[in-house]
Design an enzyme around this catalytic site. Structure first.
Site, PDB file in Angstrom:
ATOM      1  N   GLU A  29       1.018  -1.319   0.181  1.00  0.00           N
ATOM      2  CA  GLU A  29       0.373   0.293  -0.207  1.00  0.00           C
ATOM      3  C   GLU A  29       0.705   1.582   0.493  1.00  0.00           C
ATOM      4  O   GLU A  29       2.044   1.102   0.427  1.00  0.00           O
ATOM      5  CB  GLU A  29      -1.304  -0.172   1.231  1.00  0.00           C
ATOM      6  CG  GLU A  29      -0.240   0.155   2.450  1.00  0.00           C
ATOM      7  CD  GLU A  29      -1.200   1.093   3.986  1.00  0.00           C
ATOM      8  OE1 GLU A  29      -1.736   1.814   3.662  1.00  0.00           O
ATOM      9  OE2 GLU A  29      -1.037   0.052   4.554  1.00  0.00           O
ATOM     10  N   LYS A 163      -4.286  -1.996  14.783  1.00  0.00           N
ATOM     11  CA  LYS A 163      -4.131  -0.872  15.288  1.00  0.00           C
ATOM     12  C   LYS A 163      -3.678  -0.767  16.612  1.00  0.00           C
ATOM     13  O   LYS A 163      -5.173  -0.217  17.152  1.00  0.00           O
ATOM     14  CB  LYS A 163      -3.123   0.155  14.417  1.00  0.00           C
ATOM     15  CG  LYS A 163      -2.241   0.512  13.109  1.00  0.00           C
ATOM     16  CD  LYS A 163      -2.742   1.965  12.882  1.00  0.00           C
ATOM     17  CE  LYS A 163      -1.919   1.727  11.402  1.00  0.00           C
ATOM     18  NZ  LYS A 163      -3.202   1.018  10.459  1.00  0.00           N
TER      19      LYS A 163
HETATM   20  N1  PSU Z   1      -0.339   0.767   8.057  1.00  0.00           N
HETATM   21  C1  PSU Z   1       0.722   1.588   8.950  1.00  0.00           C
HETATM   22  N2  PSU Z   1       1.039   2.241   9.093  1.00  0.00           N
HETATM   23  C2  PSU Z   1      -0.345   3.003   8.493  1.00  0.00           C
HETATM   24  C3  PSU Z   1      -2.006   2.495   8.483  1.00  0.00           C
HETATM   25  C4  PSU Z   1      -0.926   0.806   7.823  1.00  0.00           C
HETATM   26  O1  PSU Z   1       1.905   0.390   9.582  1.00  0.00           O
HETATM   27  O2  PSU Z   1      -0.730   4.173   8.116  1.00  0.00           O
HETATM   28  C5  PSU Z   1      -3.144   2.189   7.382  1.00  0.00           C
HETATM   29  C6  PSU Z   1      -3.222   2.002   6.178  1.00  0.00           C
HETATM   30  O3  PSU Z   1      -3.643   2.911   4.929  1.00  0.00           O
HETATM   31  C7  PSU Z   1      -5.169   1.576   7.011  1.00  0.00           C
HETATM   32  C8  PSU Z   1      -5.019   2.996   7.393  1.00  0.00           C
HETATM   33  O4  PSU Z   1      -5.877   1.488   5.901  1.00  0.00           O
HETATM   34  O5  PSU Z   1      -3.673   3.043   7.639  1.00  0.00           O
HETATM   35  C9  PSU Z   1      -6.241   3.017   8.321  1.00  0.00           C
HETATM   36  O6  PSU Z   1      -6.661   4.553   8.276  1.00  0.00           O
HETATM   37  P1  PSU Z   1      -8.525   4.623   8.602  1.00  0.00           P
HETATM   38  O7  PSU Z   1      -8.343   3.997  10.174  1.00  0.00           O
HETATM   39  O8  PSU Z   1      -8.285   5.770   8.925  1.00  0.00           O
HETATM   40  O9  PSU Z   1      -9.071   3.672   8.289  1.00  0.00           O
END
Ligand code: PSU
Ligand code: MN
Length: 307
Positions: A29, A163
């Site tokens: 990604e 996370k």
């Molecule tokens: N993994 C990481 N760092 C990130 C992300 C994933 O180590 O920044 C990103 C991914 O693109 C994931 C996003 O889809 O964080 C989640 O964002 P949200 O909580 O707004 O859906």
């Protein structure tokens, strides 16, 4: 009206050749590059991740939206342009077509990367951590589109879990409701990104890349939609224990609340705050876990290609 014009997909020469030969590919990604890590660590990490996939015997396909195209595989100059750029849109399912239609530059989150990987015929994707149910979602309704995508799109996502700034029990509940197999790799507990153990039992466990490939194949055979979420614990030497992280997460989330940060901005804001609160240690851990996931992604893609 039926549109028979080709998809706005642009494969890099490497990716096109691997696709034609049926060699293993791993999607990567780009939101992690534009919104997940500071410059210049973001570019350096993106390069190292691609090298790790190659060293493990697969072809990396970093995905982003540039000049009105879905780019599958980026040249190094494009990777650098993306890593340096300001005002890149953070794209999920809801805004992917907008960025393409308007020619805006966009990085792909887990959800958008899954969509693009699937369009390109790639079924394995390695990242850091998936989005999930945010703490306080019962008030904010903030649930990452990543979860819905895992329910719909047949791509296996190799992560270090969701996370830890999220509500992990609720995240696992939603994944179960949506029928997403959640597999811890070589562990009984679901990992928590910076930490190896979230304190929650993993719904499923796999100990080899072949077992993950078998699960993917069986899911497809049964005609079940959606992907598989693999939680690969960060290597021991790189982890930050959960109780230590919790203090920083609480502080970062309180700052986000005080500053009125909401929606798409929450995850990038909190990651940046935690980076500062840990004097950069969280970034080292983040880099280590992404590399670890990339290697496993390559192994799974190889096991799949060998079937
Ligand atoms: N993994 C990481 N760092 C990130 C992300 C994933 O180590 O920044 C990103 C991914 O693109 C994931 C996003 O889809 O964080 C989640 O964002 P949200 O909580 O707004 O859906
Ligand atoms: Mn959200």
């Amino acid at each position: 009206m039926t549109d028979i014009s080709p998809l706005p997909l642009k494969l890099s020469p490497d990716v096109a050749a691997a696709t034609a030969d049926g060699r293993p590919l791993v999607a990567l990604e780009s939101t992690i590059i534009t919104h997940g890590m500071p410059w210049p660590d973001n570019l350096e990490t993106a390069r190292h991740v691609e090298e790790a996939v190659r060293a493990a015997g697969a072809v990396p396909a970093t995905i982003a939206i540039m000049d009105g195209d879905i780019r599958i595989g980026l040249a190094d100059a494009d990777l650098e342009r993306l890593a340096k750029a300001k005002n890149v849109m953070k794209l999920s399912r809801a805004d992917l077509p907008f960025a393409l239609a308007t020619g805006r530059a966009g990085s792909t989150t887990v959800a958008a990367t899954m969509i693009c990987a699937h369009l390109a015929g790639i079924s394995v994707f390695a990242t850091g951590g998936v989005g999930g149910v945010h703490r306080g979602a019962e008030q904010s309704f903030d649930i990452s589109a990543d979860l819905e995508e895992l329910a719909q799109t047949p791509v296996t996502v190799i992560s270090a879990g969701a996370k830890a700034l999220l509500d992990l029990p609720k995240t696992l509940e939603v994944l179960e409701t949506k029928g997403v197999p959640v597999v811890a790799y070589g562990a009984d507990r679901f990992p928590a990104f910076w930490s190896r153990d979230s304190g929650l039992a993993a719904p499923l466990r796999a100990d080899t890349p072949g077992e993950i490939a078998d699960l993917m194949a069986m899911k497809r055979r049964l005609g079940l939609p959606g992907g598989v979420l693999v939680g690969n614990p960060v290597p021991e030497g790189d982890e930050i224990p959960a109780d230590e992280m919790e203090v920083h997460i609480d502080k970062a989330l309180a700052d986000a609340g005080r500053e009125g940060v909401a929606g798409k901005a929450v995850t990038p804001f909190v990651l940046d705050r935690i980076y500062r609160l840990t004097d950069g240690r969280s970034l080292k851990t983040n880099i280590a876990l992404v590399l670890n996931n990339s290697r496993l992604g390559a192994q799974v893609a190889k096991a799949l290609a060998a079937r």
